[in-house]
Design a protein around this motif. Sequence first.
Motif, mmCIF file in Angstrom:
data_model
loop_
_atom_site.group_PDB
_atom_site.id
_atom_site.type_symbol
_atom_site.label_atom_id
_atom_site.label_comp_id
_atom_site.label_asym_id
_atom_site.label_seq_id
_atom_site.Cartn_x
_atom_site.Cartn_y
_atom_site.Cartn_z
ATOM 1 N N UNK A 96 126.755 -2.291 -46.579
ATOM 2 C CA UNK A 96 126.614 -3.658 -46.067
ATOM 3 C C UNK A 96 125.198 -3.910 -45.539
ATOM 4 N N UNK A 97 124.581 -4.971 -46.025
ATOM 5 C CA UNK A 97 123.234 -5.305 -45.595
ATOM 6 C C UNK A 97 122.135 -4.590 -46.355
ATOM 7 N N UNK A 98 122.484 -3.850 -47.409
ATOM 8 C CA UNK A 98 121.474 -3.139 -48.199
ATOM 9 C C UNK A 98 121.770 -3.412 -49.676
ATOM 10 N N UNK A 100 114.660 -4.517 -53.455
ATOM 11 C CA UNK A 100 115.682 -4.171 -52.463
ATOM 12 C C UNK A 100 115.527 -5.061 -51.243
ATOM 13 N N UNK A 101 116.656 -5.425 -50.656
ATOM 14 C CA UNK A 101 116.688 -6.237 -49.434
ATOM 15 C C UNK A 101 117.538 -5.513 -48.396
ATOM 16 N N UNK A 121 115.112 -9.308 -41.919
ATOM 17 C CA UNK A 121 115.335 -8.545 -43.142
ATOM 18 C C UNK A 121 114.008 -8.019 -43.677
ATOM 19 N N UNK A 122 114.100 -6.920 -44.413
ATOM 20 C CA UNK A 122 112.942 -6.308 -45.051
ATOM 21 C C UNK A 122 113.167 -6.342 -46.556
ATOM 22 N N UNK A 168 100.959 -3.016 -62.698
ATOM 23 C CA UNK A 168 102.027 -2.495 -61.846
ATOM 24 C C UNK A 168 101.956 -3.215 -60.500
ATOM 25 N N UNK A 169 103.038 -3.871 -60.118
ATOM 26 C CA UNK A 169 103.104 -4.646 -58.879
ATOM 27 C C UNK A 169 103.939 -3.895 -57.837
ATOM 28 N N UNK A 170 103.463 -3.872 -56.605
ATOM 29 C CA UNK A 170 104.221 -3.334 -55.474
ATOM 30 C C UNK A 170 104.115 -4.328 -54.324
ATOM 31 N N UNK A 171 105.255 -4.755 -53.804
ATOM 32 C CA UNK A 171 105.292 -5.790 -52.765
ATOM 33 C C UNK A 171 106.262 -5.367 -51.671
ATOM 34 N N UNK A 172 105.887 -5.626 -50.419
ATOM 35 C CA UNK A 172 106.763 -5.369 -49.279
ATOM 36 C C UNK A 172 106.654 -6.543 -48.319
#
Length: 356
Positions: free
Chosen positions: A8-10, A35-36, A44-45, A84-88
Amino acid sequence: EDEFALRPGFRVVGGARLDWSRLAQETIVSPRARATIDLNAHTRVKFAGGLFTQSPGYEKLLQSDYFVDLSNSRGIGLLSERSVHTIAGLEHQFSPVVTARVEGYHKTFDRSIAGRIESPAELAARVGQYAFPADLASSIPAAAQVTTIPDNSGKGSSYGVDFYVEKKQVGARDRVNGWVAYTWGRANVENYGIAYPFDYDRRHSLSVVSTWRFIPRIDLGATLRVASGFPVTAPVGVRVASVLADGASEGAPGSLIPRRDDTGQLMWTPDFGGIDNTNRSRLPLYARLDLRFTYVKSPSSRWVFYIEAINALNRRNASQLTPKLVYDPSSDRPALQLTREGGLPFFPSAGFRIRF
C-alpha cells in the motif's frame, strides 16, 4: 506497460517501447519504469528512468536549426539517437489548495546526429578555391567546417532542478489562483573534439501564471516569463567576401576572388570563426508579460468576452541576433553590429468564446 503495487502506497509501472526504423534498418527496445511512494497522506516521492530514442528522418529536421543530407543514411550506417533519462521528485500538499513539487533530472545522450566535419582533403579542396592576395589571406575561411553529411558523433548530457508551487481555485469565492515554476539547468554537447552548450541550454527560467477575480464578472489573467538567453554563434569579426571569377567553374581551384563594388572597394561579410566559436555567445535576457481581461455574465453563461495584450510592456526580446555591417570612418573596414530580431512585439487583441 503494466502497473502493480508492491505494498500500500508503493506503486511501480514498468514497460518497454519497441521501435523499428526503416531508414536506419534497426530495431530498438526501450525499457522504462517509474515508481511512486506515498510517505504519508500529503507527501509522495517519485522516481522514473528509461531509454528514449529518435530515428533519423527528414520529419525531425523540419523544426531543427540545422540540415543534414539523409539520402545515403544506410550507406554510412546512420543509427538512431539515444538518451537515458533519470528523474526524481518530491511532492507535498500543504492544504487542499496549495501543492509544491521539486524535481531533479539527469539525461545523457549519445549517437546524436550531426553534420560531420570536413576531412583534410575536403578542407584543402575548399580552401584551394580562393585566389586571394597575401594581404587578404586572413579572410580565407581556412578552419575545418561542418558539412551536411551526417554521422552519429555527437554526445552529451543535461541536468537540472525544477521547483513548482500551485494554488488551485476551489470555489467561486476564491479570488486568486495560479502557479509559479522555476528551473535551473545545463545542457552540454561534445562533438568535433570540443564541448559547447546545447542549442536549448538555458540556465534560468521563471514562469508565473495567475488569475485574479477582482469583481464577480471580470478576471485578470497574467503570465510572466523571465529566462536566460539561449546560446548563439555570434560573428567574431568581418572578412572580405568572395565571388566567382568571370569564366571560372564553380568549385575549381582559384575560382573565388575578392568581391568588390562598382568603385573597386572591397566588400565585407561577417566572420563566424571556426567550430570552436559554436554557441559561445548568448541571446539577451528574455522577459515577457501577457495580460488578459475576461468578462463572463454568470458562471453558467455560454459566452466569454476577453481583451488580451501579448508582451504588454512592449519589451524588445530577441530570438536571433542579426549581424549588420555599418560604415566606420576610422577604419578600412566596416564595423559589426548585432541587432535583436524575431521577438514578438506588443500585440493587443479582443475576442469572444461561445460554448455549444
